[in-house]
Every structure is written in C-alpha cells, then in structure tokens.
Design an enzyme around this catalytic site. Sequence first.
Site, short mmCIF file in Angstrom:
data_model
loop_
_atom_site.label_atom_id
_atom_site.label_comp_id
_atom_site.label_asym_id
_atom_site.label_seq_id
_atom_site.Cartn_x
_atom_site.Cartn_y
_atom_site.Cartn_z
N GLY A 4 0.79 -1.22 0.00
CA GLY A 4 0.00 0.00 0.00
C GLY A 4 0.82 1.27 0.00
O GLY A 4 0.52 2.22 -0.72
N ARG A 44 -6.19 -1.03 -2.61
CA ARG A 44 -5.35 0.10 -2.21
C ARG A 44 -3.95 0.06 -2.83
O ARG A 44 -3.27 1.10 -2.88
CB ARG A 44 -5.20 0.15 -0.69
CG ARG A 44 -4.48 -1.07 -0.12
CD ARG A 44 -4.72 -1.30 1.35
NE ARG A 44 -4.03 -2.50 1.83
CZ ARG A 44 -4.49 -3.74 1.63
NH1 ARG A 44 -5.60 -3.94 0.97
NH2 ARG A 44 -3.82 -4.78 2.09
N LYS A 64 5.01 -9.35 -5.81
CA LYS A 64 4.71 -7.92 -5.80
C LYS A 64 5.81 -7.08 -6.43
O LYS A 64 5.53 -6.08 -7.10
CB LYS A 64 4.44 -7.45 -4.36
CG LYS A 64 3.10 -7.86 -3.82
CD LYS A 64 2.85 -7.25 -2.45
CE LYS A 64 1.48 -7.67 -1.92
NZ LYS A 64 1.19 -7.10 -0.59
N CYS A 109 17.16 8.71 15.16
CA CYS A 109 16.83 7.57 14.30
C CYS A 109 15.43 7.10 14.69
O CYS A 109 14.82 7.59 15.65
CB CYS A 109 17.87 6.46 14.44
SG CYS A 109 17.71 5.43 15.93
N CYS A 128 14.95 6.05 18.27
CA CYS A 128 14.87 7.09 19.30
C CYS A 128 13.42 7.35 19.68
O CYS A 128 13.12 7.66 20.84
CB CYS A 128 15.49 8.39 18.78
SG CYS A 128 17.28 8.36 18.58
N CYS A 149 -3.51 -4.59 8.55
CA CYS A 149 -4.66 -4.24 7.72
C CYS A 149 -5.64 -5.41 7.61
O CYS A 149 -6.85 -5.21 7.54
CB CYS A 149 -4.20 -3.83 6.32
SG CYS A 149 -3.20 -2.33 6.27
#
Length: 258
Positions: free
Chosen positions: A38, A70, A83, A170, A173, A186
Amino acid sequence: MDDHDLLRYSRHILLEEFGIDGQARVSAGHALIIGAGGLGSPAALYLAAAGVGRITLMDDDAVDLTNLQRQIAHADARVGQPKVESAAQAMRAINPRITVQALQARADEALLDEWVAQADVVLDCSDNFLTRQAVNAACVTHGKPLVAGAAIRFDGQLGVYDLRDPQAPCYACLFPREAQFEETRCAVMGVFAPVVGTMGTLQAHEALKLLAGIDGGLSGRLLMFDGRQSRFDTVRVARDAHCSVCGHRPAPTAAVGG
C-alpha cells in the site's frame, strides 16, 4: 541529460528549488524501497515518474486479490505474481528509461546490510515493527537517510531520519526496539485506501527532496495524519543520547544535502 529528459522533467526543472542540478541528482540517485504494498505502490510509481535513475524494490510477498483495493501498482491480471515484479512492470511502463531492480526476498539483516549501503535514500514501506527496526539499524550503520511511513485504519504517520546528520534522531529514538508494541495489521483492522496513498505519496515527496538536495524536510519531526478529520499534525522528535541503536554512532562522512 538529453532533450527528451529536459522535456520530460521540465516541470521539475522549472522549480527554482529543483532546477537542472536537482534533476541531475535525482537521475543519478538510487532509492531502495522496502515493501511493495500500500505504501510502496505510490512511492515507487512517483519515484519512477520523477526519474530516479535506479530504484530497488524489496518484498517477498505475492499480489493477492485483497491488495487491489489500495495497492495501486498492481492489477487484477497480476494476482499471484511477486509484488516486486508486478510493481516493476508498472514502473517500467511509466518510465522505461530508469533501472528497476526487483528483489523477491524478506528484508533480513544480511540483505539490508548489502543493499542499504548502495542506496542514496531508503523508504521503509513495510508493515511490521521488526522489519522497521532492521531497516533503521542498517540505515544507522551506513549513515543513510530513511523515510519511514505507516498507515492503519484512517491514520497515518511519516518520519524522516536523516542519518547523515549526527544530531538527527533515528527511528528507534522514537520507537525503541526493546519496547513492546502491539502489531496492528490491515488484514485484521482494515485500512482506508486513500490513507496509504497519502502517506506513500508523502514518502516519495520527502525522498525526492533528499535526493535533489532541497531543504525543509521532516527530519526531527513526526508527521501524523488523521484521515477522519483530514488533518495533519507534527511533533518534534529529539535524538536520544542513550538510544540502543544510534546512541554511540560515529559522525558519518556523507555531506547532508549533498
């Protein structure tokens, strides 16, 4: 840059902040995209259209019918294909002049160490916490800028971690790798299709600015999107001096914005 490219990318070249030099940097750049779903779909298509010279896609999944609501890089006729191959086909159709590399593999530590080192910018379009931490760790090791996105239900978030800058935070953090986070998928929680499009497009937006050397990125801030209210908010993110991932990293040699 030949006449074809000058015409194709003319609307970018017309931008004062972009210009021919910015387009030349984009055309010479290498973007690594982790995840071709997505978030990765719009990110990959926009980077291809913008002429990023080399784009590497990394994903071990295959196109499923449930993705098509999507994941706009894929099509009904390519259900069952990897994919990365499906997305690469769509990208080459948009821009046959770029180089697209399709890696059908899970983003593990060894693979990330190899490919992050080669990239100029890394886009984390994955969907799980462990992969995000592994991508971040590789970016810290190699001093590479990371554009990390996420989306679930009607909500999205985006962070830019410019690890060429020794003062920049980063990902860990903000989201420590030793912390416990409940994974939300999802497949279980659902996701509003345009939310992943919004966040993935913004990942391409930030990645192109990094490649072109345009100031004003999101480094040091987290962007949050509330799709129900169509509202964006940002919060400041500071580097954690005690971060288990970047707390003791040496200053990288790459120039910020170079």
